[in-house]
Scaffold this motif. Structure first.
Motif, PDB file in Angstrom:
ATOM      1  N   PRO A 186       0.623  -1.269  -0.094  1.00 38.76           N
ATOM      2  CA  PRO A 186      -0.067   0.023  -0.094  1.00 38.76           C
ATOM      3  C   PRO A 186       0.750   1.338   0.198  1.00 38.76           C
ATOM      4  N   ALA A 187       1.786   1.153   0.751  1.00 37.87           N
ATOM      5  CA  ALA A 187       2.860   2.498   0.909  1.00 37.87           C
ATOM      6  C   ALA A 187       3.430   2.627  -0.607  1.00 37.87           C
ATOM      7  N   PHE A 188       3.938   1.664  -1.028  1.00 43.15           N
ATOM      8  CA  PHE A 188       4.506   1.592  -2.530  1.00 43.15           C
ATOM      9  C   PHE A 188       3.191   2.091  -3.424  1.00 43.15           C
ATOM     10  N   MET A 189       2.146   1.609  -3.601  1.00 44.20           N
ATOM     11  CA  MET A 189       1.152   1.911  -4.512  1.00 44.20           C
ATOM     12  C   MET A 189       0.656   3.477  -4.518  1.00 44.20           C
ATOM     13  N   LYS A 190       0.835   3.856  -3.268  1.00 45.27           N
ATOM     14  CA  LYS A 190       0.556   5.575  -3.066  1.00 45.27           C
ATOM     15  C   LYS A 190       1.409   6.324  -3.391  1.00 45.27           C
ATOM     16  N   ALA A 191       2.840   5.795  -3.454  1.00 45.18           N
ATOM     17  CA  ALA A 191       4.036   6.652  -3.869  1.00 45.18           C
ATOM     18  C   ALA A 191       3.808   6.653  -5.441  1.00 45.18           C
ATOM     19  N   ILE A 192       3.745   5.364  -5.872  1.00 44.84           N
ATOM     20  CA  ILE A 192       3.618   5.460  -7.593  1.00 44.84           C
ATOM     21  C   ILE A 192       2.275   6.035  -7.967  1.00 44.84           C
ATOM     22  N   ASN A 193       1.182   6.321  -7.385  1.00 45.47           N
ATOM     23  CA  ASN A 193       0.071   7.187  -7.869  1.00 45.47           C
ATOM     24  C   ASN A 193       0.430   8.395  -7.754  1.00 45.47           C
TER      25      ASN A 193
END
Lengths: 116, 116, 116, 116, 116, 116
Positions: free
Chosen positions: F92-99
């Motif tokens: 989830p932390a990764f996806m937030k950053a990517i988004n």
């Protein structure tokens, strides 16, 4: 039964010194674990998952032991909780939880207990 | 089926621009949710619990929606997850999760959908 | 006086090896604890609350000891900080803090110190 | 009076749909904020500090507003809480809290309210 | 080479008992550390920074040791990582990391190793 | 130059209302980013990694923009930071950053800017 089986030394002192705070903890536990739709064992596995995601050694250990003793939760079930921890909270949190699980298992072996 | 039903815009870009990273995410998802002993629905509820404990709005919303659509998870079951969040992660994390749940419900009502 | 009474071994090394970094820490401490409106004791209790919410053993212990020695903070005051931790950060963070408090008390008893 | 003045929409729904969970929240609030030694205002400032350290926008905003309305807490007092947040939780958490504080102030100015 | 040099006891058990989960961890490591633009050493320093920000003792220690052995990372470089931790994650996280670094250094001195 | 290029509205108010606190922030920034051994760009990437691991939207966005403008950091370099976030802090932390990264890219496209 939703009382805490292994309650810590600190909680015993709280019961004596701050009875209102002790009662507050008992009520909170009851509200938390009196699910309408999920059974208690599932809720305890969710608690284990959150504690592992928070990398909280003491709470992880306590949850694993109480879950195994109260519900006969197996090692495979606990590892399945930690699989989710790997995904949602990352590898260091996962490894900490796995190490605690295997240390508990090793301790049991030494004692000949074989609970795990 | 363990693919992500609602995968975000960001993930689509990753698939195009960084295929190895996309594959890594797919594999990680598979390893996480291929439990030996817990079913997929239970593992998803654990994921929801951790996301709520982390107060991650986007992930909470995504997990609630996918859980309701894939498994017909009920509002009562989700609230039972959040009861554990109240105990383990405190009231602000609990309230954030509850608010998201009811906003989703309100959105559905407006649309006449009634999924929740 | 806002210097750290118990500063850790690591900080002593930093003072020797990285004097600019040491000075930076001293300045930061000063800025943090030079409140315009709240007294230093209140600010230290807020620091204790945050450290307990973060489940940071070492920092909790250090804050309890320095708060008791510098301001004569009582056990009741510290437990009142931890009541807030229970509400905002959940039961495992609360229990960790309570256990540390009572371990410190027990240590004192053994030594006949009676500070707590 | 320790009831929540600004309770969120979500809490109203919980009161209707899950009265036991609502009661649990009310009790928890009472236990948390019924300090033996610290006054309620100090406990609320500790709660604000923890919420800011957790970077929880919604909770920070709610705590600032309720603290100003219930106790006449000043901007200087709130900034003194956030000084501790800078030290214990780092600059991004500090900046988030400061930005919320000034946005609230700006909102008030527009409305001619002048509470802050 | 991106295999973990110091892999923990727990990981060895996982390899035996849950080979799919072990493989998942190996793949994840590979995807994470196969940067297109940053070199492996820089990525490991970022990992160290995050572990220190999370105040994870075990992971901090492991990252420092592997970084020194694999890349000859110097104490100055590691302290530069922790400077950022002070800014972004606050002083307790910084102090925990600094203490671990100097304890490792002291251990080496005792052994006459002199790696640090 | 280690001044903050994009400093937020809140920081401007702090400069006016609490000059000592403003100075404290400037000093802290200087101490943090005056590495002995790592260059400033690497330290900023570590800061980005920690902010992403903490899932802090505002800080992630600010770090990406300042890093691209000050150092010409490329999208590939930023994604390499986020690969580490996936490993250490979870999906989830990764996806937030990517988004956030791709939203910034989309914004630029609309404006014809083409910085990313």
């Amino acid at each position: 039964m939703k009382e805490e089986v292994f309650y810590s030394k600190g909680m015993k002192y709280i019961k004596e010194d701050y009875p209102d705070l002790y009662e507050g903890n008992v009520s909170l536990n009851k509200v938390a674990y009196t699910g309408k739709a999920l059974d208690y064992k599932t809720q305890k596995l969710i608690a284990l998952g959150i504690n592992a995601a928070f990398s909280d050694d003491r709470a992880i250990k306590k949850q694993i032991m109480s879950s195994m003793q109260e519900f006969g939760t197996t090692k495979d079930e606990i590892v399945d909780v930690f699989r989710v921890v790997l995904l949602i909270a990352g590898k260091p949190a996962f490894m900490k939880a796995i190490n605690i699980l295997y240390e508990l298992e090793d301790d049991e072996c030494v004692c000949g207990g074989g609970v795990i």
